[in-house]
Design a protein around this motif. Structure first.
Motif, PDB file in Angstrom:
ATOM      1  N   LEU A  40     -53.566  -1.167  17.340  1.00 22.45           N
ATOM      2  CA  LEU A  40     -54.649  -2.004  17.862  1.00 22.45           C
ATOM      3  C   LEU A  40     -55.060  -3.072  16.856  1.00 22.45           C
ATOM      4  O   LEU A  40     -55.385  -4.207  17.229  1.00 22.45           O
ATOM      5  CB  LEU A  40     -55.848  -1.134  18.231  1.00 22.45           C
ATOM      6  N   ALA A  41     -55.035  -2.728  15.567  1.00 24.44           N
ATOM      7  CA  ALA A  41     -55.363  -3.714  14.537  1.00 24.44           C
ATOM      8  C   ALA A  41     -54.341  -4.851  14.522  1.00 24.44           C
ATOM      9  O   ALA A  41     -54.702  -6.030  14.427  1.00 24.44           O
ATOM     10  CB  ALA A  41     -55.433  -3.039  13.170  1.00 24.44           C
ATOM     11  N   GLU A  42     -53.073  -4.505  14.628  1.00 29.58           N
ATOM     12  CA  GLU A  42     -52.032  -5.532  14.611  1.00 29.58           C
ATOM     13  C   GLU A  42     -52.001  -6.313  15.922  1.00 29.58           C
ATOM     14  O   GLU A  42     -51.718  -7.518  15.933  1.00 29.58           O
ATOM     15  CB  GLU A  42     -50.687  -4.889  14.314  1.00 29.58           C
ATOM     16  N   LYS A  43     -52.330  -5.659  17.024  1.00 25.56           N
ATOM     17  CA  LYS A  43     -52.344  -6.330  18.323  1.00 25.56           C
ATOM     18  C   LYS A  43     -53.422  -7.418  18.370  1.00 25.56           C
ATOM     19  O   LYS A  43     -53.201  -8.493  18.945  1.00 25.56           O
ATOM     20  CB  LYS A  43     -52.594  -5.296  19.422  1.00 25.56           C
ATOM     21  N   PHE A  71     -59.658  -5.988  11.656  1.00 22.92           N
ATOM     22  CA  PHE A  71     -59.931  -4.791  10.853  1.00 22.92           C
ATOM     23  C   PHE A  71     -58.729  -4.292  10.057  1.00 22.92           C
ATOM     24  O   PHE A  71     -58.663  -3.127   9.682  1.00 22.92           O
ATOM     25  CB  PHE A  71     -60.512  -3.672  11.729  1.00 22.92           C
ATOM     26  N   LEU A  72     -57.788  -5.192   9.808  1.00 20.47           N
ATOM     27  CA  LEU A  72     -56.651  -4.915   8.931  1.00 20.47           C
ATOM     28  C   LEU A  72     -56.324  -6.207   8.207  1.00 20.47           C
ATOM     29  O   LEU A  72     -55.979  -7.204   8.860  1.00 20.47           O
ATOM     30  CB  LEU A  72     -55.440  -4.431   9.727  1.00 20.47           C
ATOM     31  N   PRO A  73     -56.470  -6.267   6.866  1.00 19.48           N
ATOM     32  CA  PRO A  73     -56.258  -7.522   6.141  1.00 19.48           C
ATOM     33  C   PRO A  73     -54.874  -8.111   6.388  1.00 19.48           C
ATOM     34  O   PRO A  73     -53.891  -7.382   6.550  1.00 19.48           O
ATOM     35  CB  PRO A  73     -56.428  -7.112   4.672  1.00 19.48           C
ATOM     36  N   LEU A  84     -53.321  -6.054   0.390  1.00 16.22           N
ATOM     37  CA  LEU A  84     -54.539  -5.450   0.920  1.00 16.22           C
ATOM     38  C   LEU A  84     -54.253  -4.659   2.188  1.00 16.22           C
ATOM     39  O   LEU A  84     -54.894  -3.636   2.466  1.00 16.22           O
ATOM     40  CB  LEU A  84     -55.583  -6.533   1.198  1.00 16.22           C
ATOM     41  N   ARG A  85     -53.285  -5.146   2.949  1.00 22.22           N
ATOM     42  CA  ARG A  85     -52.909  -4.441   4.174  1.00 22.22           C
ATOM     43  C   ARG A  85     -52.398  -3.037   3.848  1.00 22.22           C
ATOM     44  O   ARG A  85     -52.833  -2.053   4.444  1.00 22.22           O
ATOM     45  CB  ARG A  85     -51.839  -5.235   4.929  1.00 22.22           C
TER      46      ARG A  85
END
Length: 232
Positions: free
Chosen positions: A97-100, A104-106, A111-112
């Motif tokens: 969901l973060a990548e989509k 909420f994911l640097p 940092l990721r």
């Protein structure tokens, strides 16, 4: 309209809105990770209550999507390439969901990976240890005359809290900004001191930064909404 008929789980829990992401869950620490994330990113979804108290995670329909028999699981009808994507395991769903959505994911690679490291810290350490404390402190394990298992998990849970305490020493969130690392962990710390009632057991009040972080997290409106989804 998206056709989900090829998924047996959609037969037991029919989709009223099959074009939306389908969430099969229950408000446990692992379950609320994904509902909180969905509320935070604002992605429309349909929640289905899979009642663990009725052993619904062990039904053939649920196991067809999640062979591990644990909540949560999702079907995204708009997955990669526009094709439906079924996923289980809460950490993988958070990453997806973060990548989509790009939230909420640097984006910075270093940092990721540092963020993913702390998500794994919750999944591989905090979740299993706190769950065992809950069993031996609140549930059937309380009846065991041998208290060595409880002491082992109490000590390890305290150690993990101290790791988190050190990480939060000079920051508001596990990373510099609120991220999936916080979303993954909030529900577990909340359950430890709330539902499991193990705050005194692990001397939670002697910590400074973890309680403040928990209070900040629980103050977020999306977190408050996510904690009760799906409705019991």
């Amino acid at each position: 309209m998206t056709d989900l008929s090829s998924f047996p789980i959609a037969q037991r829990w029919p989709a009223a809105h099959p074009d939306l992401l389908q969430l099969y869950s229950w408000p446990t620490p692992n379950g609320v990770k994904v509902s909180i994330m969905l509320e935070e990113i604002g992605l429309s979804y349909e929640a289905h209550a899979v009642q663990i108290g009725k052993n619904e995670t062990w039904t053939p329909e649920f196991l067809s999507l999640n062979p591990n028999g644990k909540i949560p699981a999702v079907i995204d009808p708009n997955g990669p390439g526009g094709k439906p994507l079924a996923l289980f395991e809460s950490g993988a769903i958070l990453l997806y969901l973060a990548e989509k959505t790009g939230k909420f994911l640097p984006q910075d690679p270093a940092l990721r990976y540092e963020t993913i490291q702390w998500v794994f810290f919750q999944m591989a350490a905090i979740g299993p240890m706190f769950g065992q404390v809950g069993f031996f402190h609140k549930f059937a394990g309380r009846e065991f005359e041998d208290k060595r298992p409880l002491e082992r998990y109490r000590a390890e849970s305290r150690r993990l809290l101290e790791v988190l305490e050190k990480r939060l020493e000079n920051r508001d969130w596990i990373m510099d900004e609120y991220s999936i690392a916080d979303i993954a962990t909030l529900g577990w710390v909340r359950n430890l001191v709330g539902f499991y009632g193990a705050g005194d057991l692990v001397a939670f009040d002697t910590l400074k930064h973890v309680p403040a972080w928990l209070e900040r997290g629980l103050a977020r409106p999306a977190v408050q909404r996510g904690l009760t989804i799906p409705a019991a």
